[in-house]
Design an enzyme around this catalytic site. Structure first.
Site, PDB file in Angstrom:
ATOM      1  N   PRO A 216      -0.969   1.365   9.684  1.00 23.62           N
ATOM      2  CA  PRO A 216      -1.423   1.024  10.641  1.00 23.62           C
ATOM      3  C   PRO A 216      -1.964  -0.581  10.793  1.00 23.62           C
ATOM      4  O   PRO A 216      -2.413  -0.928  11.831  1.00 23.62           O
ATOM      5  CB  PRO A 216      -2.802   1.836  10.732  1.00 23.62           C
ATOM      6  CG  PRO A 216      -3.239   1.830   9.337  1.00 23.62           C
ATOM      7  CD  PRO A 216      -1.872   1.928   8.506  1.00 23.62           C
TER       8      PRO A 216
ATOM      9  N   GLU B  30       7.708  -1.080  11.430  1.00 23.26           N
ATOM     10  CA  GLU B  30       7.147   0.358  11.437  1.00 23.26           C
ATOM     11  C   GLU B  30       8.400   1.292  12.156  1.00 23.26           C
ATOM     12  O   GLU B  30       8.820   0.921  13.201  1.00 23.26           O
ATOM     13  CB  GLU B  30       5.774   0.536  12.237  1.00 23.26           C
ATOM     14  CG  GLU B  30       5.245   1.786  12.397  1.00 23.26           C
ATOM     15  CD  GLU B  30       5.133   2.406  11.005  1.00 23.26           C
ATOM     16  OE1 GLU B  30       5.586   3.659  10.722  1.00 23.26           O
ATOM     17  OE2 GLU B  30       4.750   1.726  10.219  1.00 23.26           O
TER      18      GLU B  30
ATOM     19  N   LYS C 228      -2.642  -3.839   5.372  1.00 24.77           N
ATOM     20  CA  LYS C 228      -1.952  -4.632   4.566  1.00 24.77           C
ATOM     21  C   LYS C 228      -1.317  -6.100   5.468  1.00 24.77           C
ATOM     22  O   LYS C 228      -1.008  -6.849   4.994  1.00 24.77           O
ATOM     23  CB  LYS C 228      -0.759  -4.045   3.756  1.00 24.77           C
ATOM     24  CG  LYS C 228      -1.442  -2.852   2.813  1.00 24.77           C
ATOM     25  CD  LYS C 228      -0.354  -2.304   1.961  1.00 24.77           C
ATOM     26  CE  LYS C 228      -0.994  -0.993   1.378  1.00 24.77           C
ATOM     27  NZ  LYS C 228      -1.485   0.061   2.449  1.00 24.77           N
TER      28      LYS C 228
ATOM     29  N   CYS D 132       0.995   5.570  -2.347  1.00 24.37           N
ATOM     30  CA  CYS D 132      -0.274   6.047  -2.613  1.00 24.37           C
ATOM     31  C   CYS D 132      -0.171   7.478  -3.133  1.00 24.37           C
ATOM     32  O   CYS D 132      -0.588   8.731  -2.901  1.00 24.37           O
ATOM     33  CB  CYS D 132      -1.040   6.244  -1.275  1.00 24.37           C
ATOM     34  SG  CYS D 132      -0.129   7.115   0.222  1.00 24.37           S
TER      35      CYS D 132
END
EC number: 2.1.1.178
Length: 482
Positions: free
Chosen positions: A133, A154, A136, A252
């Site tokens: 979103p 994206e 970073k 992650c």
């Protein structure tokens, strides 16, 4: 606590087999079941860290530094503070970004050794492969001090709007947005970028503290499938990187298949053209999460954070990029003439007191005036961009209609000579609710920069005794504001 968190047996067996022996499975499970500490990152495009600390003290917020990010803090607020953190005046003005502490680490790793403290790195072209979103992306833009060009890509169409909103709120003006599968960049823009961040899509094993449903569809087979995509993405990023450039690969998630194995695949494919650079000195205590290769593998119990993985990779030599056939339509913008550029710049300065940045050029499309980062120009005609820089104005028969996003992005400079009006708290709330403002002062004429507590909220226009609200409709909030 998250008492209903379900950790699949195959997942726990995988962790047990790969987690370093000095770490405890019992502590791992307990950490997964604890809610995350709330963390934020100060946006230095808008405010200094010291000035933000003063603001936080006035609100009785307790800030604890994140050791791997000099602008990151864990935040504690008073129990009786009922306003959501995202609805505070400081967040809405772009002074900080709500960002999980672990996710601040990839940008820190990318920057390591690349710049002097307080200075922007000597990069002209940077790529964020999976940007939404925008945490970073905005962290990178702040570190670059809005210099050069940051291509923020994206793949998910539904997330582009949110990405742009966060870029705009934070006063970023050196970003160009693209909407592609990240696997295209190696062929379309080979050896174009000085630095690349690939925060790869992953199985999300490390996010369970934030999302109790993160593991609902987890399986060993899905991990293997995702790893294949990650290999294709890191291969593309490698080709898009200049020799001598640096690539940070992060996820992650916690399994080796999506982390270490993907990095080793790249090394095995390109041999001496790839080296892994150790992150052991990235911050005090980094050795607690260090792997043999010099990667950082954060299990949630180590720093009481999300699970995360970060690798820093250097490219030493060229490799033959994929061959592609480009079919691009006509670029719809044309550069403004020197005469037009001077007129637009002078009018902007005269009407609002703001100056246009030196490392930017004006481009025209129909009646629109756009401000592009100058560093984008070598890429024009090479790839399709969804959006470049900021929309400065629309022309009309009486002059220029300045745009909200331009005011937010360009008012990071001193406002001492600008045409501004300071709102009270009540008026600022009404502004964010989309209402016009009726100041108790002698009416003026023309556009005016609207501020609260010295922070720019946007652009208004005097109409008689009131200031017409220029806040874009998609940014209007209706309740529970500061």
């Amino acid at each position: 606590m998250h008492p209903n968190i379900s950790l699949p047996e195959a997942f726990l067996a995988q962790i047990q087999a790969t987690m370093p022996s000095h770490l405890s499975m019992e502590e791992f499970v307990a950490a997964c079941q604890r809610p995350l500490r709330r963390s934020i990152r100060v946006n230095t495009l808008k405010i200094s860290v010291d000035a933000f600390k003063q603001r936080a003290a006035e609100h009785h917020w307790t800030l604890t530094p994140v050791p791997w990010c000099d602008t990151g803090f864990w935040i504690e607020r008073q129990d009786d503070d009922k306003v959501p953190l995202g609805n505070t005046a400081e967040h809405m003005a772009g002074l900080f970004y709500i960002q999980e502490a672990s996710s601040m680490m990839p940008v820190t790793a990318l920057l390591a050794g690349e710049h002097e403290p307080g200075q922007a790195p000597d990069w002209q072209h940077v790529l964020d492969v999976a940007a939404a979103p925008g945490s970073k992306t905005t962290q990178l833009a702040a570190s670059m001090q809005n210099s050069g060009i940051l291509v923020a890509n994206e793949f998910s169409a539904s997330r582009i709007k949110g990405l742009h909103a966060n870029v705009q709120r934070c006063g970023v003006r050196n970003v160009a947005l693209t909407h592609f599968d990240g696997r295209v960049f190696g062929g379309w823009l080979p050896e174009q970028f000085d630095a690349i961040l690939l925060d790869a899509p992953c199985s999300g094993e490390g996010t369970i503290r934030k999302d109790p449903d993160a593991m609902n569809n987890w399986s060993l087979a899905s991990v293997d499938d995702i790893a294949q995509t990650q290999q294709a993405l890191i291969d593309s990023a490698f080709h898009a990187l200049k020799p001598g450039g640096v690539l940070v690969y992060s996820t992650c998630t916690l399994n080796h298949t999506e982390n270490q194995s993907v990095c080793h695949w790249l090394k095995q494919t390109y041999g001496d053209a790839v080296t892994f650079e150790s992150l052991k000195d990235l911050f005090p205590g980094a050795e607690q999460a260090l792997t043999d290769e010099g990667f950082l593998h954060l299990y949630p119990q180590i720093f009481d954070s999300e699970g995360f993985f970060v690798a820093r990779i250097r490219k030493h030599a060229s490799a033959t990029p994929p061959s592609v056939k480009k079919r691009l339509g006509k670029f719809p913008f044309s550069p403004a003439s020197q005469k037009d550029s001077q007129q637009i710049s002078a009018t902007f300065k005269k009407e609002l007191g703001l100056s246009l940045p030196d490392a930017a050029t004006l481009w025209l499309r129909d009646k629109e005036v756009w401000l592009f980062p100058s560093a984008i120009e070598p890429m024009l005609g090479e790839v399709k961009f969804d959006r470049i820089g900021i929309k400065l104005a629309e022309t009309h028969r009486k002059g220029y209609r300045w745009q909200h996003e331009a005011i937010i992005a360009l008012s990071t400079q001193s406002l001492a000579e600008c045409k501004t009006i300071a709102l009270t708290k009540t008026q600022a709330v009404e502004w964010y609710q989309g209402r016009d403002i009726w100041p108790e002062q002698t009416p003026e004429k023309g556009d005016v920069i609207v501020t609260y507590q010295g922070d720019v909220l946007g652009l208004g226009k005097w109409v008689g005794n009131r200031i017409k609200n220029g806040l874009p409709r998609d940014q209007v909030r209706d309740s529970n504001l500061f």
